[in-house]
Design a protein around this motif. Structure first.
Motif, PDB file in Angstrom:
ATOM      1  N   GLY A 142     -48.993  50.167 -63.341  1.00  0.00           N
ATOM      2  CA  GLY A 142     -49.594  51.096 -62.394  1.00  0.00           C
ATOM      3  C   GLY A 142     -50.934  50.625 -61.865  1.00  0.00           C
ATOM      4  N   GLY A 143     -51.223  50.985 -60.608  1.00  0.00           N
ATOM      5  CA  GLY A 143     -52.499  50.666 -59.987  1.00  0.00           C
ATOM      6  C   GLY A 143     -52.852  51.702 -58.956  1.00  0.00           C
ATOM      7  N   CYS A 144     -54.035  51.561 -58.306  1.00  0.00           N
ATOM      8  CA  CYS A 144     -54.425  52.531 -57.294  1.00  0.00           C
ATOM      9  C   CYS A 144     -55.292  51.893 -56.222  1.00  0.00           C
ATOM     10  N   LEU A 145     -55.256  52.482 -55.034  1.00  0.00           N
ATOM     11  CA  LEU A 145     -56.067  52.071 -53.898  1.00  0.00           C
ATOM     12  C   LEU A 145     -56.750  53.301 -53.315  1.00  0.00           C
ATOM     13  N   VAL A 146     -58.016  53.145 -52.917  1.00  0.00           N
ATOM     14  CA  VAL A 146     -58.829  54.289 -52.503  1.00  0.00           C
ATOM     15  C   VAL A 146     -59.558  53.950 -51.208  1.00  0.00           C
ATOM     16  N   ASN A 199     -63.692  43.073 -44.559  1.00  0.00           N
ATOM     17  CA  ASN A 199     -64.473  43.154 -45.790  1.00  0.00           C
ATOM     18  C   ASN A 199     -63.867  42.268 -46.879  1.00  0.00           C
ATOM     19  N   ASP A 200     -64.582  41.218 -47.278  1.00  0.00           N
ATOM     20  CA  ASP A 200     -64.046  40.244 -48.230  1.00  0.00           C
ATOM     21  C   ASP A 200     -63.850  40.852 -49.615  1.00  0.00           C
ATOM     22  N   PHE A 201     -64.773  41.728 -50.033  1.00  0.00           N
ATOM     23  CA  PHE A 201     -64.682  42.342 -51.355  1.00  0.00           C
ATOM     24  C   PHE A 201     -63.415  43.178 -51.478  1.00  0.00           C
ATOM     25  N   THR A 202     -63.149  44.003 -50.477  1.00  0.00           N
ATOM     26  CA  THR A 202     -61.948  44.837 -50.487  1.00  0.00           C
ATOM     27  C   THR A 202     -60.683  43.988 -50.430  1.00  0.00           C
ATOM     28  N   THR A 203     -60.685  43.000 -49.552  1.00  0.00           N
ATOM     29  CA  THR A 203     -59.504  42.139 -49.403  1.00  0.00           C
ATOM     30  C   THR A 203     -59.225  41.373 -50.694  1.00  0.00           C
ATOM     31  N   ASN A 205     -60.197  42.141 -53.844  1.00  0.00           N
ATOM     32  CA  ASN A 205     -59.796  43.014 -54.944  1.00  0.00           C
ATOM     33  C   ASN A 205     -58.389  43.563 -54.756  1.00  0.00           C
ATOM     34  N   THR A 206     -58.002  43.879 -53.511  1.00  0.00           N
ATOM     35  CA  THR A 206     -56.641  44.357 -53.253  1.00  0.00           C
ATOM     36  C   THR A 206     -55.636  43.252 -53.540  1.00  0.00           C
ATOM     37  N   THR A 207     -55.974  42.025 -53.165  1.00  0.00           N
ATOM     38  CA  THR A 207     -55.094  40.885 -53.435  1.00  0.00           C
ATOM     39  C   THR A 207     -54.938  40.655 -54.931  1.00  0.00           C
ATOM     40  N   PHE A 208     -56.058  40.659 -55.660  1.00  0.00           N
ATOM     41  CA  PHE A 208     -55.996  40.445 -57.112  1.00  0.00           C
ATOM     42  C   PHE A 208     -55.198  41.565 -57.785  1.00  0.00           C
TER      43      PHE A 208
END
Length: 247
Positions: A142-146, A199-203, A205-208
């Motif tokens: 399980g995971g989540c996106l906000v 946004n590199d941080f969001t991209t 973290n979503t990829t990881f």
């Protein structure tokens, strides 16, 4: 909704040595907007979905607000006074999937009311057992996106990921990601000049998160070993207390 991946995301998809083709993922979008209204949460989920599909994972996004989901904590609320309940068909899709990702906007610093309802309904099924006698969600990742334009990504993630692991889901490293703009009213993730897509941080973290979910689901495909976690064995034991003086 398809997402345009960047060069490193495409490279990892192309060079991937792992077989994820027997895995399924369900994304539950807990936006408050009914289709076909634009959902910024779904825009971020589309990045994760595009990576999964590029690696052979079969995916499905469910916009919960489009369905008549009853309130309650039982698998089928039509058995408890509700005339209609679409949740059982959604639950079937959740149980078919190896991966569950819950996406939510932030309102007043919290996950949406729809996200709360979804987790309550997931909870209503958590007492069921799998074929090995473990709780139903064992062996699933399980995971989540906000998304939002106010603070609260980590707060929402803590709540959602705690809830999922409590129900039996296994949570991989870095299992959450999100995007928020400046505090207060302002552009959302997909809006022009919001900076969200860039946004590199969001991209990153979503990829990881996406790769960690696929890797963990691959490891869990054969299930968590059924030893030391069997409900029926616990129930039929005599529950003797090794320290009677502390009863």
């Amino acid at each position: 909704m398809k997402f345009n991946l960047n060069s490193i995301q495409k490279k990892w998809n192309k060079d991937n040595p792992y077989d994820f083709s027997d895995l399924k993922a369900v994304f539950i979008n807990c936006t408050l907007k009914k289709s076909p209204s634009l959902s910024h949460t779904e825009g971020l989920m589309a990045m994760s979905q595009t990576i999964m599909e590029a690696n052979g994972v079969k995916t499905k996004i469910i916009r919960a607000v489009d369905h008549e989901i009853a309130y309650g904590v039982y698998p089928d609320m039509t058995e408890h006074g509700w005339e209609k309940d679409d949740w059982p068909s959604i639950q079937d899709k959740v149980m078919e999937a190896n991966i569950l990702v819950i996406g939510t906007p932030i309102w007043l610093g919290e996950k949406s009311s729809i996200a709360t309802k979804v987790i309550e309904r997931l909870y209503g099924f958590s007492g069921n057992l799998n074929k090995a006698g473990q709780y139903a969600y064992y062996g699933k990742a399980g995971g989540c996106l906000v998304t939002g334009n106010e603070d609260g990504i980590k707060h929402c993630s803590m709540n959602i990921l705690y809830s999922l692991q409590h129900l039996g889901y296994t949570i991989p490293p870095q299992a959450d990601a999100g995007w928020i703009g400046e505090a207060g009213p302002g552009p959302s993730y997909l809006d022009e000049n919001s900076g969200g897509l860039e946004n590199d941080f969001t991209t990153r973290n979503t990829t990881f998160m996406t790769w960690n979910l696929m890797h963990l689901a691959r490891l869990l495909k054969d299930g968590i070993p059924a030893f030391g976690n069997i409900r029926s064995e616990w129930d039929k034991s005599d529950h003797d207390h090794p320290n009677p003086e502390y009863r």
